[in-house]
Design a protein around this motif. Sequence first.
Motif, PDB file in Angstrom:
ATOM      1  N   ILE A  45      96.308  -8.455 -14.889  1.00  0.00           N
ATOM      2  CA  ILE A  45      97.636  -8.924 -15.290  1.00  0.00           C
ATOM      3  C   ILE A  45      98.384  -9.484 -14.082  1.00  0.00           C
ATOM      4  O   ILE A  45      99.003 -10.557 -14.136  1.00  0.00           O
ATOM      5  CB  ILE A  45      98.442  -7.776 -15.944  1.00  0.00           C
ATOM      6  N   ILE A  46      98.317  -8.750 -12.961  1.00  0.00           N
ATOM      7  CA  ILE A  46      99.000  -9.185 -11.746  1.00  0.00           C
ATOM      8  C   ILE A  46      98.459 -10.531 -11.273  1.00  0.00           C
ATOM      9  O   ILE A  46      99.221 -11.456 -10.993  1.00  0.00           O
ATOM     10  CB  ILE A  46      98.876  -8.116 -10.637  1.00  0.00           C
ATOM     11  N   VAL A  47      97.151 -10.646 -11.212  1.00  0.00           N
ATOM     12  CA  VAL A  47      96.535 -11.892 -10.738  1.00  0.00           C
ATOM     13  C   VAL A  47      96.848 -13.042 -11.691  1.00  0.00           C
ATOM     14  O   VAL A  47      97.171 -14.150 -11.249  1.00  0.00           O
ATOM     15  CB  VAL A  47      95.013 -11.715 -10.548  1.00  0.00           C
ATOM     16  N   GLY A  58     108.789  -7.692  -7.939  1.00  0.00           N
ATOM     17  CA  GLY A  58     109.354  -6.833  -8.985  1.00  0.00           C
ATOM     18  C   GLY A  58     108.882  -7.250 -10.368  1.00  0.00           C
ATOM     19  O   GLY A  58     108.554  -6.405 -11.208  1.00  0.00           O
ATOM     20  N   ALA A  59     108.848  -8.540 -10.608  1.00  0.00           N
ATOM     21  CA  ALA A  59     108.376  -9.042 -11.904  1.00  0.00           C
ATOM     22  C   ALA A  59     106.895  -8.734 -12.092  1.00  0.00           C
ATOM     23  O   ALA A  59     106.475  -8.339 -13.185  1.00  0.00           O
ATOM     24  CB  ALA A  59     108.617 -10.544 -12.006  1.00  0.00           C
ATOM     25  N   LEU A  60     106.104  -8.888 -11.037  1.00  0.00           N
ATOM     26  CA  LEU A  60     104.679  -8.587 -11.136  1.00  0.00           C
ATOM     27  C   LEU A  60     104.457  -7.101 -11.422  1.00  0.00           C
ATOM     28  O   LEU A  60     103.609  -6.741 -12.244  1.00  0.00           O
ATOM     29  CB  LEU A  60     103.954  -9.004  -9.855  1.00  0.00           C
ATOM     30  N   VAL A  61     105.231  -6.239 -10.760  1.00  0.00           N
ATOM     31  CA  VAL A  61     105.132  -4.798 -11.014  1.00  0.00           C
ATOM     32  C   VAL A  61     105.481  -4.514 -12.471  1.00  0.00           C
ATOM     33  O   VAL A  61     104.773  -3.766 -13.160  1.00  0.00           O
ATOM     34  CB  VAL A  61     106.040  -3.992 -10.057  1.00  0.00           C
ATOM     35  N   THR A  62     106.552  -5.100 -12.958  1.00  0.00           N
ATOM     36  CA  THR A  62     106.989  -4.871 -14.335  1.00  0.00           C
ATOM     37  C   THR A  62     105.910  -5.258 -15.337  1.00  0.00           C
ATOM     38  O   THR A  62     105.608  -4.505 -16.270  1.00  0.00           O
ATOM     39  CB  THR A  62     108.295  -5.646 -14.622  1.00  0.00           C
ATOM     40  N   HIS A  63     105.305  -6.417 -15.155  1.00  0.00           N
ATOM     41  CA  HIS A  63     104.238  -6.861 -16.056  1.00  0.00           C
ATOM     42  C   HIS A  63     103.059  -5.883 -16.018  1.00  0.00           C
ATOM     43  O   HIS A  63     102.498  -5.540 -17.060  1.00  0.00           O
ATOM     44  CB  HIS A  63     103.754  -8.266 -15.685  1.00  0.00           C
ATOM     45  N   ALA A  64     102.686  -5.453 -14.823  1.00  0.00           N
ATOM     46  CA  ALA A  64     101.550  -4.547 -14.685  1.00  0.00           C
ATOM     47  C   ALA A  64     101.852  -3.181 -15.310  1.00  0.00           C
ATOM     48  O   ALA A  64     100.987  -2.609 -15.987  1.00  0.00           O
ATOM     49  CB  ALA A  64     101.179  -4.386 -13.217  1.00  0.00           C
ATOM     50  N   VAL A  65     103.046  -2.666 -15.104  1.00  0.00           N
ATOM     51  CA  VAL A  65     103.414  -1.370 -15.669  1.00  0.00           C
ATOM     52  C   VAL A  65     103.404  -1.435 -17.189  1.00  0.00           C
ATOM     53  O   VAL A  65     102.893  -0.525 -17.844  1.00  0.00           O
ATOM     54  CB  VAL A  65     104.780  -0.902 -15.133  1.00  0.00           C
ATOM     55  N   ARG A  66     103.921  -2.503 -17.753  1.00  0.00           N
ATOM     56  CA  ARG A  66     103.891  -2.659 -19.215  1.00  0.00           C
ATOM     57  C   ARG A  66     102.451  -2.625 -19.722  1.00  0.00           C
ATOM     58  O   ARG A  66     102.148  -2.017 -20.730  1.00  0.00           O
ATOM     59  CB  ARG A  66     104.531  -3.977 -19.626  1.00  0.00           C
ATOM     60  N   ALA A  67     101.566  -3.316 -19.011  1.00  0.00           N
ATOM     61  CA  ALA A  67     100.169  -3.390 -19.432  1.00  0.00           C
ATOM     62  C   ALA A  67      99.469  -2.040 -19.299  1.00  0.00           C
ATOM     63  O   ALA A  67      98.614  -1.698 -20.119  1.00  0.00           O
ATOM     64  CB  ALA A  67      99.421  -4.444 -18.617  1.00  0.00           C
ATOM     65  N   GLY A  68      99.828  -1.268 -18.292  1.00  0.00           N
ATOM     66  CA  GLY A  68      99.124  -0.022 -18.037  1.00  0.00           C
ATOM     67  C   GLY A  68      99.785   1.225 -18.578  1.00  0.00           C
ATOM     68  O   GLY A  68      99.221   2.317 -18.474  1.00  0.00           O
ATOM     69  N   ALA A  69     100.957   1.086 -19.166  1.00  0.00           N
ATOM     70  CA  ALA A  69     101.730   2.250 -19.594  1.00  0.00           C
ATOM     71  C   ALA A  69     100.984   3.154 -20.575  1.00  0.00           C
ATOM     72  O   ALA A  69     101.137   4.377 -20.538  1.00  0.00           O
ATOM     73  CB  ALA A  69     103.049   1.793 -20.223  1.00  0.00           C
ATOM     74  N   ASP A  70     100.150   2.570 -21.432  1.00  0.00           N
ATOM     75  CA  ASP A  70      99.416   3.373 -22.407  1.00  0.00           C
ATOM     76  C   ASP A  70      97.950   3.516 -22.059  1.00  0.00           C
ATOM     77  O   ASP A  70      97.148   3.962 -22.886  1.00  0.00           O
ATOM     78  CB  ASP A  70      99.558   2.736 -23.801  1.00  0.00           C
ATOM     79  N   GLY A  71      97.593   3.127 -20.863  1.00  0.00           N
ATOM     80  CA  GLY A  71      96.193   3.207 -20.429  1.00  0.00           C
ATOM     81  C   GLY A  71      95.384   2.034 -20.978  1.00  0.00           C
ATOM     82  O   GLY A  71      95.875   1.220 -21.752  1.00  0.00           O
ATOM     83  N   ALA A  72      94.153   1.965 -20.560  1.00  0.00           N
ATOM     84  CA  ALA A  72      93.260   0.893 -21.009  1.00  0.00           C
ATOM     85  C   ALA A  72      92.702   1.258 -22.385  1.00  0.00           C
ATOM     86  O   ALA A  72      92.491   2.426 -22.679  1.00  0.00           O
ATOM     87  CB  ALA A  72      92.127   0.695 -20.015  1.00  0.00           C
ATOM     88  N   PRO A  73      92.461   0.232 -23.197  1.00  0.00           N
ATOM     89  CA  PRO A  73      91.880   0.496 -24.537  1.00  0.00           C
ATOM     90  C   PRO A  73      90.464   1.015 -24.458  1.00  0.00           C
ATOM     91  O   PRO A  73      89.789   0.895 -23.506  1.00  0.00           O
ATOM     92  CB  PRO A  73      91.926  -0.870 -25.208  1.00  0.00           C
TER      93      PRO A  73
END
Length: 73
Positions: A45-47, A58-73
């Motif tokens: 997501i970050i890349v 900050g925006a990159l962190v936010t995007h990554a946290v949203r993606a990882g908040a529930d763990g990987a599928p």
Amino acid sequence: MTTTIQTQTFDAQRVAVLRQVLDIAVEKIAVQHRTPATKAMMAQIIVRHAADGITDTGALVTHAVRAGADGAP
């Protein structure tokens, strides 16, 4: 139909910053979700966003946290 994929290259300094962004983002998700799969997903997501021109850490962190908040599928 031909699909063209553009590649983005990052210099060593930018890669170091993106690694720091990943480290910060991982610290912001629940411990049980800090798996290698989730970290890999967050890194993608970050890349992807960095390649799209987002330079704000900050925006990159936010995007990554949203993606990882529930763990990987």
